[in-house]
Scaffold this active site. Structure first.
Site, PDB file in Angstrom:
ATOM      1  N   TYR A 124       0.881  -1.200   0.000  1.00 25.29           N
ATOM      2  CA  TYR A 124      -0.038  -0.032   0.140  1.00 25.29           C
ATOM      3  C   TYR A 124       0.880   1.437   0.011  1.00 25.29           C
ATOM      4  O   TYR A 124       0.349   2.176  -0.179  1.00 25.29           O
ATOM      5  CB  TYR A 124      -0.866  -0.028   1.035  1.00 25.29           C
ATOM      6  CG  TYR A 124      -2.263  -0.144   0.870  1.00 25.29           C
ATOM      7  CD1 TYR A 124      -3.234   0.445   0.939  1.00 25.29           C
ATOM      8  CD2 TYR A 124      -2.445  -1.692   0.989  1.00 25.29           C
ATOM      9  CE1 TYR A 124      -4.534   0.219   0.907  1.00 25.29           C
ATOM     10  CE2 TYR A 124      -3.850  -2.140   0.745  1.00 25.29           C
ATOM     11  CZ  TYR A 124      -4.700  -1.338   0.597  1.00 25.29           C
ATOM     12  OH  TYR A 124      -6.116  -1.523   0.381  1.00 25.29           O
ATOM     13  N   LYS A 190       3.027 -14.028   6.068  1.00 26.80           N
ATOM     14  CA  LYS A 190       3.362 -14.958   5.230  1.00 26.80           C
ATOM     15  C   LYS A 190       4.677 -15.312   5.046  1.00 26.80           C
ATOM     16  O   LYS A 190       5.380 -15.155   4.142  1.00 26.80           O
ATOM     17  CB  LYS A 190       2.803 -14.393   3.897  1.00 26.80           C
ATOM     18  CG  LYS A 190       2.730 -15.591   2.858  1.00 26.80           C
ATOM     19  CD  LYS A 190       1.725 -16.694   2.825  1.00 26.80           C
ATOM     20  CE  LYS A 190       1.748 -17.973   1.654  1.00 26.80           C
ATOM     21  NZ  LYS A 190       0.780 -18.644   2.004  1.00 26.80           N
ATOM     22  N   ASP A 223      -3.435 -17.133   5.149  1.00 24.18           N
ATOM     23  CA  ASP A 223      -4.099 -17.951   4.437  1.00 24.18           C
ATOM     24  C   ASP A 223      -4.968 -18.728   5.609  1.00 24.18           C
ATOM     25  O   ASP A 223      -6.169 -18.764   5.667  1.00 24.18           O
ATOM     26  CB  ASP A 223      -3.767 -18.679   3.552  1.00 24.18           C
ATOM     27  CG  ASP A 223      -2.485 -19.263   3.650  1.00 24.18           C
ATOM     28  OD1 ASP A 223      -1.734 -19.016   4.922  1.00 24.18           O
ATOM     29  OD2 ASP A 223      -1.741 -19.928   2.796  1.00 24.18           O
ATOM     30  N   ASP A 247      -6.080  -4.595   5.647  1.00 27.43           N
ATOM     31  CA  ASP A 247      -7.220  -4.046   4.864  1.00 27.43           C
ATOM     32  C   ASP A 247      -8.215  -5.259   4.589  1.00 27.43           C
ATOM     33  O   ASP A 247      -9.412  -4.926   4.766  1.00 27.43           O
ATOM     34  CB  ASP A 247      -6.536  -3.698   3.463  1.00 27.43           C
ATOM     35  CG  ASP A 247      -7.795  -3.085   2.614  1.00 27.43           C
ATOM     36  OD1 ASP A 247      -8.349  -2.275   3.176  1.00 27.43           O
ATOM     37  OD2 ASP A 247      -7.753  -3.259   1.418  1.00 27.43           O
TER      38      ASP A 247
END
Ligand code: NAD
Length: 358
Positions: A124, A190, A223, A247
């Site tokens: 972002y 991640k 995930d 987000d």
């Protein structure tokens, strides 16, 4: 003493939902001295920009903004006024409490999660290079020199995550947990794949966690986290995430508790500077119809009261909102069993009903 606050009614449905929110938080008896500032379409018409400098100066001076949604004007070069405010004031923490109120139509009952999203880094950050540009050609060459396999026809977005940015957001999450009597912070990442960005986030989070005994710390791969949020949201407490996952998690968690109409938020920076706002946008097609739900803005006002240390007033608003939702009578169309329910009331009437319960 009155609190001086910069009030940004915004545009679209902004002015009507913010008027409702203002009435409710004033009904607590806490005194406010509002510095009302136009942003968005009205400011664009008068000052040629949707975010004039004097608006930012006002928030810098008062330290607190209470903000309605703002339409992102198309074709003016502004990506988003909301993002511009966060950037200009370095509001690095986006805080979104997502709690189920009995009576809200949703699939879950005992959700009480606070999403703490880093607001300034990650994909972002806006560091992007267009396909076929000179910069992309240079970057592709650089990457190939380092033995990376990159195609010619790529666009490139960069994901910066720093020690500084991670330390302050994780510390914010732990401080929030401590101040609000929360038990656990979960860092989401991640790191198994993105070792030097998310891996750094996790390593720094683990270090910061050691400074906070008494609050449990755990981490989840993103995930897996999203699957668990859908299956067992009641097991989670405070989540801390880099910008992009944050987000997505914010919207997912607001979906768990009934959607945009009831989802408040705060953007917080250094020295307690903060802007409080609902997650939803300016819903232009409902402008001026006294139809949309003011509860997300009212709960954002409740977060502002908490931030000001007005805990009793905040509790009063929270309980009155909960009572109106539980009754299910004086609520807007989006909280009724069907969207065309003739018993739905208007924006102002929701505020009236909440004030009556206080
Ligand atoms: P939106 O949130 O404005 O509206 C999407 C839909 O959600 C609406 O059509 C409506 O059905 C529903 N909705 C939204 N708020 C509601 C409320 N309070 N009560 C009941 N229903 C509600 O999203 P959008 O249509 O994608 O965006 C419209 C404009 O708002 C865009 O210009 C966008 O950039 C801007 N925006 C601003 C903010 C902000 O100011 N923080 C946030 C998101 C979008």
């Amino acid at each position: 003493m009155a609190y001086e606050i910069t009030l940004l009614p915004g545009d679209g449905i902004g002015p009507e939902v913010m008027q409702a929110a203002r009435r409710v938080i004033e009904a607590t008896g806490v005194k406010f001295d509002w510095d009302i500032q136009d942003v968005g379409e009205a400011a664009l018409a008068e000052h040629g920009t949707p975010l004039p400098d004097h608006v930012l100066d006002s928030i810098r001076r008062t330290g607190i903004g209470f903000k309605g949604p703002i339409t992102t004007p198309v074709g003016t070069g502004f990506r988003s006024v909301n993002v511009a405010i966060r950037k200009a004031l370095d509001l690095y923490a986006c805080v979104r409490p997502c709690k189920t109120y009995p009576g809200v139509r949703g699939r879950y009952e005992d959700v009480d999660i606070v999403v703490v999203r880093e607001n300034t880094e990650d994909l972002y950050a806006g560091i992007e290079f267009e396909k076929d540009s000179t910069e992309v050609r240079e970057l592709v060459q650089f990457l190939r020199d380092k033995d990376s396999v990159v195609r010619d026809d790529v666009g490139i977005s960069i994901k910066p995550i720093s020690v500084f940015g991670t330390e302050r957001i994780v510390r914010y999450a732990f401080d929030y947990a401590r101040e609000h009597g929360r038990k656990k912070v979960t860092a989401v990442h991640k790191a198994n794949i993105m070792k030097h960005s998310d891996g750094l986030f996790l390593a720094v989070a683990r270090e910061v966690a050691q400074e906070y005994s008494g609050i449990e710390f755990e981490d989840r791969i993103v995930d897996n986290m999203f699957m668990q949020l859908v299956q067992r949201p009641e097991e989670y407490d405070v989540l801390v995430l880099p910008n992009l996952y944050g987000d997505i998690a914010s919207d997912l968690c607001s979906g768990l508790v009934g959607g945009l109409g009831v989802a408040p938020g705060a953007n917080v920076g250094a020295d307690g500077m903060a802007v409080f706002e609902a997650i939803h946008g300016s819903a232009p097609r409902y402008t001026g119809q006294n139809r949309v739900n003011p509860i997300a803005c009212i709960l954002s006002g409740m977060l502002m009261l908490e931030h000001l240390g007005e805990k009793e007033a905040a509790r009063q608003v929270d309980e009155a909102v909960a009572a109106v939702i539980a009754e299910g009578k004086s609520v807007t169309y989006d909280m009724k069993p069907t969207r065309d329910d003739p018993t739905a009331v208007g924006t102002a009437q929701v505020a009236d009903a909440i004030i009556e319960k206080m």
